[in-house]
Motif scaffolding. Structure first.
Motif, PDB file in Angstrom:
ATOM      1  N   PHE A 174       0.853  -1.282  -0.074  1.00  0.00           N
ATOM      2  CA  PHE A 174       0.010   0.043  -0.089  1.00  0.00           C
ATOM      3  C   PHE A 174       1.039   1.243  -0.152  1.00  0.00           C
ATOM      4  O   PHE A 174       1.879   1.265   0.671  1.00  0.00           O
ATOM      5  N   LEU A 175       0.502   2.227  -0.657  1.00  0.00           N
ATOM      6  CA  LEU A 175       1.247   3.641  -0.428  1.00  0.00           C
ATOM      7  C   LEU A 175       0.312   4.526  -0.021  1.00  0.00           C
ATOM      8  O   LEU A 175      -0.687   4.695  -0.639  1.00  0.00           O
ATOM      9  N   ILE A 176       0.818   5.261   0.862  1.00  0.00           N
ATOM     10  CA  ILE A 176       0.159   6.250   1.682  1.00  0.00           C
ATOM     11  C   ILE A 176       0.786   7.735   1.248  1.00  0.00           C
ATOM     12  O   ILE A 176       1.951   7.906   1.541  1.00  0.00           O
TER      13      ILE A 176
ATOM     14  N   ARG B  33       1.932  -4.603   3.109  1.00  0.00           N
ATOM     15  CA  ARG B  33       3.024  -3.800   3.789  1.00  0.00           C
ATOM     16  C   ARG B  33       2.625  -2.318   3.176  1.00  0.00           C
ATOM     17  O   ARG B  33       1.889  -2.230   2.284  1.00  0.00           O
ATOM     18  N   ALA B  34       3.042  -1.439   3.834  1.00  0.00           N
ATOM     19  CA  ALA B  34       2.951  -0.160   3.526  1.00  0.00           C
ATOM     20  C   ALA B  34       4.163   0.989   3.402  1.00  0.00           C
ATOM     21  O   ALA B  34       5.155   0.745   3.859  1.00  0.00           O
ATOM     22  N   LEU B  35       4.134   1.700   2.434  1.00  0.00           N
ATOM     23  CA  LEU B  35       5.024   2.851   2.173  1.00  0.00           C
ATOM     24  C   LEU B  35       4.542   4.037   2.447  1.00  0.00           C
ATOM     25  O   LEU B  35       3.360   4.484   2.021  1.00  0.00           O
TER      26      LEU B  35
ATOM     27  N   LYS C  87       3.467  -0.883  14.904  1.00  0.00           N
ATOM     28  CA  LYS C  87       4.396  -2.099  14.502  1.00  0.00           C
ATOM     29  C   LYS C  87       3.812  -3.318  14.668  1.00  0.00           C
ATOM     30  O   LYS C  87       4.172  -4.374  14.243  1.00  0.00           O
ATOM     31  N   HIS C  88       2.633  -3.547  15.644  1.00  0.00           N
ATOM     32  CA  HIS C  88       1.958  -4.911  15.859  1.00  0.00           C
ATOM     33  C   HIS C  88       0.790  -4.929  14.772  1.00  0.00           C
ATOM     34  O   HIS C  88       0.378  -6.143  14.886  1.00  0.00           O
ATOM     35  N   ARG C  89       0.637  -4.195  13.729  1.00  0.00           N
ATOM     36  CA  ARG C  89      -0.561  -4.380  13.105  1.00  0.00           C
ATOM     37  C   ARG C  89      -0.244  -4.012  11.595  1.00  0.00           C
ATOM     38  O   ARG C  89      -0.709  -4.680  10.685  1.00  0.00           O
ATOM     39  N   VAL C  90       0.677  -3.168  11.131  1.00  0.00           N
ATOM     40  CA  VAL C  90       1.056  -3.049   9.808  1.00  0.00           C
ATOM     41  C   VAL C  90       2.591  -2.913   9.673  1.00  0.00           C
ATOM     42  O   VAL C  90       3.004  -2.307  10.536  1.00  0.00           O
ATOM     43  N   VAL C  91       3.216  -3.708   8.601  1.00  0.00           N
ATOM     44  CA  VAL C  91       4.580  -3.503   8.465  1.00  0.00           C
ATOM     45  C   VAL C  91       4.678  -2.064   7.807  1.00  0.00           C
ATOM     46  O   VAL C  91       4.336  -2.081   6.509  1.00  0.00           O
ATOM     47  N   LEU C  92       5.158  -0.968   8.260  1.00  0.00           N
ATOM     48  CA  LEU C  92       5.358   0.163   7.250  1.00  0.00           C
ATOM     49  C   LEU C  92       6.773   0.423   7.294  1.00  0.00           C
ATOM     50  O   LEU C  92       7.576   0.359   8.205  1.00  0.00           O
ATOM     51  N   HIS C  93       7.352   0.470   6.001  1.00  0.00           N
ATOM     52  CA  HIS C  93       8.730   0.820   5.856  1.00  0.00           C
ATOM     53  C   HIS C  93       8.989   1.988   6.564  1.00  0.00           C
ATOM     54  O   HIS C  93       8.633   2.984   6.822  1.00  0.00           O
TER      55      HIS C  93
END
Length: 185
Positions: free
Chosen positions: A16-18, A64-66, A100-106
């Motif tokens: 996902f791109l935010i 994952r999210a960026l 950190k416990h819910r989504v892997v954000l780069h």
């Protein structure tokens, strides 16, 4: 439900791109701190991360999210590029710690000029590819995709096969056997 939301709900193994506006981020965050509020960019990023986390949890999915900040060109003109980049890094660190416990954000956000179709577009695609490779951990194209491609090529070659179907007929075709209801759009 809006089409974009339906897409996210049906996603599996997605990067996902935010997107937030990066130009002026330093000043917006400073002013928000004075006012005792969150700035718009922080609010947008938190809401998207929360939504993505909820959907992935509800559907046992992974992704994952960026964090991508736009308008670097504007920040350069305003001579706030470094301050905005520093603030973006702090915001991303805060979001990584919060989710950190819910989504892997780069951990390293991108600050781009969205109109730069060569360098910055390549940078975004390279980061998406790295995140996808890390997430899939050497998984390859799912068998379903190969099965779907082979079946559709064979179906298209048949002169007697139906060229148009209803949605219900389409979902009953052999290539969809074994899929769960939430995997069909």
């Amino acid at each position: 439900m809006a089409p974009a939301v339906q897409f996210f709900v049906a996603s599996q193994c997605t990067v996902f791109l935010i997107l937030i506006r990066g130009a002026g981020l330093h000043e917006a965050m400073r002013q928000a701190a004075i006012d005792g509020k969150e700035c718009e960019a922080q609010r947008v990023a938190q809401r998207w991360l929360s939504y993505i986390a909820d959907v992935m949890l509800a559907h046992s999915q992974r992704g994952r999210a960026l964090l991508v900040a736009t308008h670097r060109d504007v920040a350069k003109k305003l001579e706030t590029e470094q301050a905005d980049k520093d603030q973006l890094d702090l915001l991303c660190k805060h979001l990584v710690d919060s989710y950190k416990h819910r989504v892997v954000l780069h951990a390293d956000p991108l600050f781009i000029d969205a109109l730069d179709l060569t360098d910055d577009r390549s940078l975004v695609w390279q980061q998406i590819e790295r995140e996808a490779e890390d997430m899939l951990q050497k998984d390859r194209v799912p068998k379903f995709i190969n099965t779907c491609m082979v079946w559709m090529e064979e179906h298209a070659k048949k002169s007697t096969g139906a060229k148009w179907t209803t949605r219900e007929e389409f979902e009953q075709m052999p290539l969809f056997h074994g899929l769960k209801a939430n995997q069909l759009l």
